[in-house]
Design a protein around this motif. Structure first.
Motif: not given
Length: 371
Positions: A87-88, A91, A95, A99, A228, A231, A235, A245, A249
């Motif tokens: 995760e950046s 969230r 999330a 994800l 989601l 992403l 991915w 992302v 995100w």
């Protein structure tokens, strides 16, 4: 029960700083990276070891922040690179778990996933194993399933699940529908729940077919679901992943999975629960940590820290030391002392929940250097 469950994938969300355990738990060294039980293992590593016989080492994924990737890989050197989902920024749980579900369903359309927090303490592993196997059986029937903990006391520190009528599912003799979720009660209400025995602690464990979980997110939070899936589409393409992302995100809705999935599914009669008869603790504050490390005896003083130098005389509570200072504790009950290089916390177990307020105050006053 030593063979991994066919078609099952375990997901470990490893996020959050555990603000009620400050100054021990920090943004750079959150709760799940600490050994809080004296076992010689971090909570994350203990979670992995608990899940490995159930899922198999190649079928466990960790969802964590970019800043924690190196620490996670040090704790679990055998984890496959493709099973670390970064995760950046935080969230919340929908999330994170969504994800993982979206990525894994792309790889394996019929996969059943189970989400288990990285920072909980669970004892009596064979009973945990049995509860998970029942939950997977119920999930294969199309239910979203949670594991609720049979209370050992009338606690006011946890939310509760009201167990409804039983379900008939092969391999899951204890399965029941969830009638409702209840927020943390006051003490008198907690005593009623404990006496009634149809209320279980909400431990935040969810098991479901990934496609069923995603369908519930889509029904209740369509924009979040769309993000989601966008992403997940890229991915496993390293070159394409980064820009998507960075764009998607940060704008995903922050919402707990209890509200986006569990409560709506319960209202539709699509949420099931398996009672968990194992010892469980979310180690939510220093009162919980004190009890965990003193064998539940309130007259004891629990001491944590590899090189802790503590002198105690008729004292109870907990001392956590990360320094070489000598700490003397004399004639005090239910004390909490946490001594680190740059911060000292002194409170009591009664007021342990208020530690989060200190963290909030430090943020407001710009003292992020100690967070």
């Amino acid at each position: 029960m030593t063979e991994p469950i066919p078609g099952f994938y375990a997901v470990i969300p490893a996020g959050g700083i555990g603000s009620r355990l400050w100054p021990l738990s920090r943004a750079e060294a959150p709760k799940f990276l600490h050994d809080l039980t004296g076992s010689g293992r971090s909570l994350l590593r203990a979670t992995w070891d608990r899940l490995e016989p159930i899922a198999g080492p190649e079928r466990i994924a960790v969802v964590t922040g970019r800043a924690h990737r190196a620490a996670v890989e040090r704790e679990i050197p055998t984890i496959a690179d493709a099973n670390v989902f970064l995760e950046s920024e935080p969230r919340d749980s929908t999330a994170a778990i969504g994800l993982a579900a979206a990525i894994l369903v792309r790889r394996e359309p019929d996969v059943v996933i189970g989400s288990f927090a990285a920072d909980h303490v669970i004892r009596v592993p064979h009973l945990f194993d049995w509860a998970v196997r029942q939950a997977v059986a119920v999930a294969r029937d199309g239910f979203i399933t949670t594991i609720g903990i049979q209370p050992s006391e009338p606690s006011v520190g946890f939310g509760y699940i009201k167990k409804g009528e039983g379900l008939i599912v092969d391999g899951a003799p204890e399965a029941a529908l969830v009638e409702s979720f209840v927020e943390k009660p006051d003490l008198e209400t907690a005593k009623q729940y404990f006496a009634e025995r149809s209320y279980l602690w909400n431990a935040g464990m969810f098991i479901a077919r990934a496609d069923v979980l995603l369908a519930e997110i889509e029904a209740n939070r369509p924009e979040l679901h769309a993000g989601l899936m966008e992403l997940a589409d890229v991915w496993d393409d390293r070159e394409a992943r980064g820009p998507v992302v960075d764009r998607v995100w940060p704008i995903l809705e922050k919402i707990a999975i209890d509200y986006s999935v569990a409560e709506p599914a319960a209202a539709k009669g699509r949420l099931a629960v398996i009672p968990g008869h194992f010892d469980w603790d979310d180690v939510g504050d220093f009162a919980s940590l004190s009890k965990l490390n003193s064998g539940g005896r309130t007259e004891n003083l629990a001491i944590l820290g590899e090189n802790a130098r503590v002198l105690a005389d008729t004292a109870s509570g907990i001392v956590v030391s990360q320094t070489r200072r000598v700490i003397s504790v004399i004639g005090v009950k239910d004390i909490v002392i946490v001594d680190t290089d740059d911060a000292l916390l002194v409170t009591t177990t009664e007021h342990a929940q208020r530690v989060k307020g200190v963290v909030d105050a430090l943020k407001l006053t710009g003292r992020g250097d100690v967070l």
